[in-house]
Write a protein that holds these residues in place. Structure first.
Motif, PDB file in Angstrom:
ATOM      1  N   VAL A 193       0.842  -1.199   0.000  1.00  0.00           N
ATOM      2  CA  VAL A 193       0.000   0.000   0.000  1.00  0.00           C
ATOM      3  C   VAL A 193       0.880   1.253   0.000  1.00  0.00           C
ATOM      4  O   VAL A 193       0.603   2.227  -0.709  1.00  0.00           O
ATOM      5  N   LYS A 194       1.958   1.249   0.794  1.00  0.00           N
ATOM      6  CA  LYS A 194       2.869   2.398   0.810  1.00  0.00           C
ATOM      7  C   LYS A 194       3.446   2.672  -0.579  1.00  0.00           C
ATOM      8  O   LYS A 194       3.576   3.825  -0.984  1.00  0.00           O
ATOM      9  N   MET A 195       3.785   1.623  -1.302  1.00  0.00           N
ATOM     10  CA  MET A 195       4.334   1.813  -2.651  1.00  0.00           C
ATOM     11  C   MET A 195       3.273   2.381  -3.588  1.00  0.00           C
ATOM     12  O   MET A 195       3.561   3.259  -4.404  1.00  0.00           O
ATOM     13  N   ALA A 196       2.059   1.875  -3.476  1.00  0.00           N
ATOM     14  CA  ALA A 196       0.981   2.395  -4.322  1.00  0.00           C
ATOM     15  C   ALA A 196       0.721   3.870  -4.009  1.00  0.00           C
ATOM     16  O   ALA A 196       0.565   4.691  -4.924  1.00  0.00           O
ATOM     17  N   ILE A 197       0.699   4.215  -2.733  1.00  0.00           N
ATOM     18  CA  ILE A 197       0.461   5.606  -2.355  1.00  0.00           C
ATOM     19  C   ILE A 197       1.647   6.483  -2.726  1.00  0.00           C
ATOM     20  O   ILE A 197       1.470   7.646  -3.112  1.00  0.00           O
ATOM     21  N   ALA A 198       2.868   5.950  -2.677  1.00  0.00           N
ATOM     22  CA  ALA A 198       4.040   6.727  -3.107  1.00  0.00           C
ATOM     23  C   ALA A 198       3.902   7.133  -4.571  1.00  0.00           C
ATOM     24  O   ALA A 198       4.200   8.273  -4.945  1.00  0.00           O
ATOM     25  N   VAL A 199       3.426   6.219  -5.391  1.00  0.00           N
ATOM     26  CA  VAL A 199       3.228   6.528  -6.812  1.00  0.00           C
ATOM     27  C   VAL A 199       2.065   7.514  -6.976  1.00  0.00           C
ATOM     28  O   VAL A 199       2.177   8.515  -7.679  1.00  0.00           O
ATOM     29  N   LEU A 200       0.946   7.256  -6.297  1.00  0.00           N
ATOM     30  CA  LEU A 200      -0.209   8.153  -6.394  1.00  0.00           C
ATOM     31  C   LEU A 200       0.082   9.538  -5.823  1.00  0.00           C
ATOM     32  O   LEU A 200      -0.474  10.536  -6.293  1.00  0.00           O
ATOM     33  N   SER A 201       0.967   9.618  -4.831  1.00  0.00           N
ATOM     34  CA  SER A 201       1.318  10.900  -4.220  1.00  0.00           C
ATOM     35  C   SER A 201       2.112  11.802  -5.159  1.00  0.00           C
ATOM     36  O   SER A 201       2.259  12.998  -4.891  1.00  0.00           O
ATOM     37  N   LEU A 202       2.609  11.235  -6.233  1.00  0.00           N
ATOM     38  CA  LEU A 202       3.315  12.067  -7.210  1.00  0.00           C
ATOM     39  C   LEU A 202       2.372  13.097  -7.830  1.00  0.00           C
ATOM     40  O   LEU A 202       2.805  14.198  -8.202  1.00  0.00           O
ATOM     41  N   LEU A 203       1.078  12.767  -7.924  1.00  0.00           N
ATOM     42  CA  LEU A 203       0.119  13.708  -8.504  1.00  0.00           C
ATOM     43  C   LEU A 203      -0.030  14.960  -7.627  1.00  0.00           C
ATOM     44  O   LEU A 203       0.164  16.074  -8.126  1.00  0.00           O
ATOM     45  N   PRO A 204      -0.360  14.829  -6.332  1.00  0.00           N
ATOM     46  CA  PRO A 204      -0.441  16.057  -5.524  1.00  0.00           C
ATOM     47  C   PRO A 204       0.920  16.724  -5.358  1.00  0.00           C
ATOM     48  O   PRO A 204       1.004  17.952  -5.295  1.00  0.00           O
ATOM     49  N   TYR A 205       1.989  15.928  -5.312  1.00  0.00           N
ATOM     50  CA  TYR A 205       3.326  16.512  -5.213  1.00  0.00           C
ATOM     51  C   TYR A 205       3.591  17.412  -6.423  1.00  0.00           C
ATOM     52  O   TYR A 205       4.045  18.548  -6.278  1.00  0.00           O
ATOM     53  N   ALA A 206       3.298  16.924  -7.610  1.00  0.00           N
ATOM     54  CA  ALA A 206       3.526  17.702  -8.829  1.00  0.00           C
ATOM     55  C   ALA A 206       2.706  18.987  -8.818  1.00  0.00           C
ATOM     56  O   ALA A 206       3.190  20.045  -9.222  1.00  0.00           O
ATOM     57  N   GLN A 207       1.472  18.893  -8.336  1.00  0.00           N
ATOM     58  CA  GLN A 207       0.613  20.078  -8.284  1.00  0.00           C
ATOM     59  C   GLN A 207       1.082  21.084  -7.244  1.00  0.00           C
ATOM     60  O   GLN A 207       1.078  22.280  -7.485  1.00  0.00           O
ATOM     61  N   LEU A 208       1.499  20.590  -6.082  1.00  0.00           N
ATOM     62  CA  LEU A 208       1.884  21.482  -4.977  1.00  0.00           C
ATOM     63  C   LEU A 208       3.307  22.008  -5.091  1.00  0.00           C
ATOM     64  O   LEU A 208       3.594  23.099  -4.613  1.00  0.00           O
ATOM     65  N   MET A 209       4.190  21.265  -5.712  1.00  0.00           N
ATOM     66  CA  MET A 209       5.595  21.684  -5.757  1.00  0.00           C
ATOM     67  C   MET A 209       5.786  22.985  -6.518  1.00  0.00           C
ATOM     68  O   MET A 209       6.715  23.734  -6.251  1.00  0.00           O
ATOM     69  N   ASN A 210       4.908  23.289  -7.443  1.00  0.00           N
ATOM     70  CA  ASN A 210       5.056  24.502  -8.240  1.00  0.00           C
ATOM     71  C   ASN A 210       4.394  25.722  -7.626  1.00  0.00           C
ATOM     72  O   ASN A 210       4.526  26.820  -8.146  1.00  0.00           O
ATOM     73  N   ARG A 211       3.695  25.549  -6.540  1.00  0.00           N
ATOM     74  CA  ARG A 211       3.015  26.678  -5.904  1.00  0.00           C
ATOM     75  C   ARG A 211       3.951  27.520  -5.044  1.00  0.00           C
ATOM     76  O   ARG A 211       3.631  28.650  -4.723  1.00  0.00           O
ATOM     77  N   VAL A 212       5.077  26.959  -4.656  1.00  0.00           N
ATOM     78  CA  VAL A 212       6.045  27.676  -3.831  1.00  0.00           C
ATOM     79  C   VAL A 212       7.414  27.467  -4.457  1.00  0.00           C
ATOM     80  O   VAL A 212       7.735  26.363  -4.896  1.00  0.00           O
ATOM     81  N   LYS A 213       8.225  28.514  -4.492  1.00  0.00           N
ATOM     82  CA  LYS A 213       9.561  28.366  -5.043  1.00  0.00           C
ATOM     83  C   LYS A 213      10.350  27.386  -4.184  1.00  0.00           C
ATOM     84  O   LYS A 213      10.287  27.427  -2.967  1.00  0.00           O
ATOM     85  N   PRO A 214      11.101  26.501  -4.827  1.00  0.00           N
ATOM     86  CA  PRO A 214      11.838  25.500  -4.060  1.00  0.00           C
ATOM     87  C   PRO A 214      13.016  26.098  -3.289  1.00  0.00           C
ATOM     88  O   PRO A 214      13.536  27.154  -3.633  1.00  0.00           O
ATOM     89  N   TYR A 215      13.403  25.376  -2.258  1.00  0.00           N
ATOM     90  CA  TYR A 215      14.580  25.702  -1.487  1.00  0.00           C
ATOM     91  C   TYR A 215      15.763  25.853  -2.435  1.00  0.00           C
ATOM     92  O   TYR A 215      15.945  25.069  -3.345  1.00  0.00           O
ATOM     93  N   GLY A 216      16.530  26.881  -2.222  1.00  0.00           N
ATOM     94  CA  GLY A 216      17.697  27.117  -3.056  1.00  0.00           C
ATOM     95  C   GLY A 216      17.429  28.076  -4.202  1.00  0.00           C
ATOM     96  O   GLY A 216      18.344  28.630  -4.778  1.00  0.00           O
ATOM     97  N   ALA A 217      16.138  28.277  -4.559  1.00  0.00           N
ATOM     98  CA  ALA A 217      15.815  29.247  -5.598  1.00  0.00           C
ATOM     99  C   ALA A 217      15.917  30.642  -5.007  1.00  0.00           C
ATOM    100  O   ALA A 217      15.785  30.840  -3.802  1.00  0.00           O
ATOM    101  N   ALA A 218      16.146  31.621  -5.835  1.00  0.00           N
ATOM    102  CA  ALA A 218      16.255  32.999  -5.345  1.00  0.00           C
ATOM    103  C   ALA A 218      14.914  33.437  -4.782  1.00  0.00           C
ATOM    104  O   ALA A 218      13.900  33.433  -5.474  1.00  0.00           O
ATOM    105  N   ARG A 219      14.887  33.731  -3.491  1.00  0.00           N
ATOM    106  CA  ARG A 219      13.673  34.203  -2.846  1.00  0.00           C
ATOM    107  C   ARG A 219      14.033  34.853  -1.524  1.00  0.00           C
ATOM    108  O   ARG A 219      15.085  34.590  -0.948  1.00  0.00           O
ATOM    109  N   ALA A 220      13.147  35.654  -1.034  1.00  0.00           N
ATOM    110  CA  ALA A 220      13.339  36.269   0.283  1.00  0.00           C
ATOM    111  C   ALA A 220      12.883  35.283   1.330  1.00  0.00           C
ATOM    112  O   ALA A 220      11.912  34.588   1.152  1.00  0.00           O
ATOM    113  N   THR A 221      13.599  35.224   2.460  1.00  0.00           N
ATOM    114  CA  THR A 221      13.211  34.273   3.513  1.00  0.00           C
ATOM    115  C   THR A 221      12.505  34.920   4.634  1.00  0.00           C
ATOM    116  O   THR A 221      12.326  35.988   4.880  1.00  0.00           O
TER     117      THR A 221
END
Length: 185
Positions: free
Chosen positions: A157-185
């Motif tokens: 089940v963990k493996m299945a959810i790890a694969v399925l979690s890629l969908l929300p990860y892909a959607q959410l990862m672009n909403r905030v600039k990633p660590y290391g990108a130029a941004r104010a902290t």
């Protein structure tokens, strides 16, 4: 320099603690639908989301702040689990959680520069294997319960959810600039 507790981490800490406590309660109940009581517990469906929280936090805030989330989430979850779940499960969960999540943070950080899906999938998969092995052997070995088949079912089940979690990860990862990108902290 980071303050002792960056308020932006509170949602990650709260989510982490809630997921772990819910999982520690639910792992005590076999998953009876479809005759799977010997193969799964209800906790298999909630705990994998801890890896999603860890990976998103790592992407957004970096490994140091993510480790802080893991440590604080660990402390809260163990304290709450001692009150709400069997103490053996709380100890097993704390041990497995800390080892698996810290490994996840390290692997994710090393793989973050590659394909967007590689870091969360690999780190969650390896972390899940460590978590499953530690948790089920500490929590249930010697109890007479079908912990070995629960561990295999849980891992599937963990493996299945790890694969399925890629969908929300892909959607959410672009909403905030990633660590290391130029941004104010």
């Amino acid at each position: 320099m980071m303050t002792v507790l960056d308020r932006r981490l509170i949602p990650s800490i709260a989510a982490m603690a809630a997921i772990v406590v819910a999982s520690n309660i639910l792992v005590q109940y076999p998953f009876e639908p479809f005759g799977l009581a010997e193969v799964l517990t209800w906790g298999a469906f909630t705990y994998p989301f801890a890896f999603l929280v860890t990976d998103l936090t790592n992407r957004w805030f970096g490994p140091a702040r993510t480790r802080l989330v893991v440590y604080v989430g660990f402390a809260l979850a163990v304290l709450l689990s001692l009150a709400l779940a069997d103490p053996r499960i709380a100890v097993a969960s704390g041990t497995a959680f800390l080892a698996a999540q810290l490994l996840d943070v390290t692997l994710f950080n090393r793989l973050r520069a590659g394909s967007w899906w590689r870091a969360p999938l690999v780190s969650s998969s390896v972390g899940s294997a460590v978590d499953t092995a530690l948790f089920f052997s500490i929590a249930f070995a010697g109890t007479g319960l079908p912990w070995d088949t629960w561990a295999l079912g849980d891992f599937a089940v963990k493996m299945a959810i790890a694969v399925l979690s890629l969908l929300p990860y892909a959607q959410l990862m672009n909403r905030v600039k990633p660590y290391g990108a130029a941004r104010a902290t």
